[in-house]
Design a protein around this motif. Structure first.
Motif, mmCIF file in Angstrom:
data_model
loop_
_atom_site.group_PDB
_atom_site.id
_atom_site.type_symbol
_atom_site.label_atom_id
_atom_site.label_comp_id
_atom_site.label_asym_id
_atom_site.label_seq_id
_atom_site.Cartn_x
_atom_site.Cartn_y
_atom_site.Cartn_z
ATOM 1 N N ALA A 170 -4.355 -0.554 0.996
ATOM 2 C CA ALA A 170 -3.559 -0.794 -0.099
ATOM 3 C C ALA A 170 -4.114 -0.143 -1.444
ATOM 4 O O ALA A 170 -3.572 0.323 -2.127
ATOM 5 N N VAL A 171 -5.475 -0.175 -1.563
ATOM 6 C CA VAL A 171 -6.219 0.295 -2.626
ATOM 7 C C VAL A 171 -6.186 1.863 -2.605
ATOM 8 O O VAL A 171 -5.729 2.527 -3.771
ATOM 9 N N ARG A 172 -6.282 2.478 -1.502
ATOM 10 C CA ARG A 172 -6.129 3.721 -1.293
ATOM 11 C C ARG A 172 -4.863 4.318 -1.675
ATOM 12 O O ARG A 172 -4.503 5.398 -2.381
ATOM 13 N N ARG A 173 -3.771 3.662 -1.268
ATOM 14 C CA ARG A 173 -2.568 3.940 -1.570
ATOM 15 C C ARG A 173 -2.358 3.894 -3.149
ATOM 16 O O ARG A 173 -1.534 4.714 -3.858
ATOM 17 N N ALA B 182 -17.851 -10.522 -3.649
ATOM 18 C CA ALA B 182 -17.896 -9.418 -2.505
ATOM 19 C C ALA B 182 -16.879 -8.832 -2.010
ATOM 20 O O ALA B 182 -17.034 -7.411 -1.825
ATOM 21 N N ALA B 183 -15.679 -9.439 -2.009
ATOM 22 C CA ALA B 183 -14.356 -8.848 -1.191
ATOM 23 C C ALA B 183 -13.973 -7.521 -1.925
ATOM 24 O O ALA B 183 -14.032 -6.484 -1.551
ATOM 25 N N PRO B 184 -13.612 -7.357 -3.223
ATOM 26 C CA PRO B 184 -13.234 -6.303 -3.826
ATOM 27 C C PRO B 184 -14.347 -5.340 -3.946
ATOM 28 O O PRO B 184 -13.953 -4.007 -4.059
ATOM 29 N N ASN B 185 -15.552 -5.593 -4.039
ATOM 30 C CA ASN B 185 -16.507 -4.811 -4.064
ATOM 31 C C ASN B 185 -16.741 -3.952 -3.047
ATOM 32 O O ASN B 185 -16.913 -2.573 -2.728
ATOM 33 N N ARG B 186 -16.525 -4.724 -1.739
ATOM 34 C CA ARG B 186 -16.631 -4.099 -0.374
ATOM 35 C C ARG B 186 -15.548 -2.987 -0.330
ATOM 36 O O ARG B 186 -15.664 -1.992 0.340
ATOM 37 N N THR B 187 -14.308 -3.608 -0.581
ATOM 38 C CA THR B 187 -13.078 -2.735 -0.656
ATOM 39 C C THR B 187 -13.211 -1.576 -1.308
ATOM 40 O O THR B 187 -12.788 -0.548 -0.733
ATOM 41 N N LEU B 188 -13.443 -1.581 -2.607
ATOM 42 C CA LEU B 188 -13.676 -0.382 -3.451
ATOM 43 C C LEU B 188 -14.701 0.684 -2.549
ATOM 44 O O LEU B 188 -14.196 1.957 -2.517
ATOM 45 N N ARG B 189 -15.536 0.167 -2.182
ATOM 46 C CA ARG B 189 -16.657 1.277 -1.495
ATOM 47 C C ARG B 189 -15.996 1.601 -0.243
ATOM 48 O O ARG B 189 -16.024 3.094 -0.078
ATOM 49 N N SER B 190 -15.326 1.043 0.593
ATOM 50 C CA SER B 190 -14.528 1.355 1.550
ATOM 51 C C SER B 190 -13.523 2.385 1.291
ATOM 52 O O SER B 190 -13.195 3.243 2.161
ATOM 53 N N ALA B 191 -12.694 2.096 0.238
ATOM 54 C CA ALA B 191 -11.478 3.017 -0.339
ATOM 55 C C ALA B 191 -12.021 4.366 -0.856
ATOM 56 O O ALA B 191 -11.203 5.087 -1.189
ATOM 57 N N PHE C 54 -14.196 4.684 -3.698
ATOM 58 C CA PHE C 54 -14.936 4.455 -4.919
ATOM 59 C C PHE C 54 -16.552 4.708 -5.077
ATOM 60 O O PHE C 54 -17.198 4.329 -3.992
ATOM 61 N N ARG C 55 -16.953 5.179 -6.002
ATOM 62 C CA ARG C 55 -18.363 5.392 -6.390
ATOM 63 C C ARG C 55 -18.928 4.496 -7.278
ATOM 64 O O ARG C 55 -18.477 4.226 -8.551
ATOM 65 N N TYR C 56 -19.785 3.862 -6.676
ATOM 66 C CA TYR C 56 -20.715 2.695 -7.690
ATOM 67 C C TYR C 56 -21.292 3.515 -9.035
ATOM 68 O O TYR C 56 -21.797 4.458 -8.900
ATOM 69 N N LEU D 150 -10.181 6.783 -12.111
ATOM 70 C CA LEU D 150 -9.768 5.490 -12.100
ATOM 71 C C LEU D 150 -10.968 4.711 -12.159
ATOM 72 O O LEU D 150 -11.913 4.907 -11.220
ATOM 73 N N PHE D 151 -11.039 3.443 -12.971
ATOM 74 C CA PHE D 151 -12.099 2.722 -12.813
ATOM 75 C C PHE D 151 -11.821 1.256 -12.387
ATOM 76 O O PHE D 151 -10.305 1.045 -12.346
ATOM 77 N N CYS D 152 -12.674 0.603 -11.695
ATOM 78 C CA CYS D 152 -12.493 -0.899 -11.284
ATOM 79 C C CYS D 152 -13.655 -1.627 -11.731
ATOM 80 O O CYS D 152 -14.533 -1.071 -11.507
#
Length: 176
Positions: free
Chosen positions: A107-110, A133-142, A144-146, A124-126
């Motif tokens: 969903a984040v990728r789309r 933990a959940a959104p941080n893990r999701t962003l990394r997997s999608a 996003f760069r820390y 795009l920032f988040c």
């Protein structure tokens, strides 16, 4: 799973409003939202009615709906929009039953693709709560760069909190 991510219609904004107003105090704390800062439902609807009247280039926010088998399971919003440059996104899976089902990353990728396309973004920032933990893990997997973790008040609904800033940049088109 038949995930669809699309721009939210004005008639669907209660998905956002109900999500926040129906969340437990514990969940709101986890996502960094101060319940005392939630607008009244009718004020929030009036705000969105105004937003939807604006041309996309001048909107303060853009809302996306996440559907699984045509059933709303979450949403994303972009704010702090500098059209053609950058924006900040938010992501929410609306019920606990739909969390941890693997919907978030796709969903984040789309959503990212739609934000880049609709808002003509370069970045795009988040900034989710650092302890969620959940959104941080999701962003990394999608993809996003820390960037960093810092303390701030991320938005008008939030209390001062540590957040983790993530970024994703629009892929450069290759010349043929």
């Amino acid at each position: 799973m038949s995930l669809v991510v699309r721009e939210m219609a004005e008639s669907e904004v209660d998905l956002v409003i109900d999500y926040f107003h129906a969340s437990t105090p514990e969940h709101l704390e986890l996502i960094g939202v101060d319940p005392a800062r939630l607008p009244r439902r009718e004020d929030w609807r009036a705000y969105y009615a105004f937003v939807f009247q604006q041309p996309l280039e001048r909107r303060e926010t853009l809302l996306l709906t996440w559907l699984d088998d045509e059933r709303p399971v979450g949403f994303s919003s972009a704010d702090k929009i500098s059209f053609g440059q950058h924006a900040h996104m938010h992501l929410h899976v609306t019920t606990s039953d739909d969390r941890r089902r693997g919907l978030g990353v796709e969903a984040v990728r789309r959503s990212v693709g739609l934000y880049f396309e609709q808002l003509r973004l370069k970045r795009l920032f988040c900034e989710p709560h650092a302890f969620n933990a959940a959104p941080n893990r999701t962003l990394r997997s999608a993809g996003f760069r820390y960037l960093k973790t810092h303390v701030t008040v991320p938005g008008p609904l939030n209390f001062r909190q540590p957040v983790t800033r993530w970024v994703i940049t629009r892929p450069q088109k290759l010349d043929s």
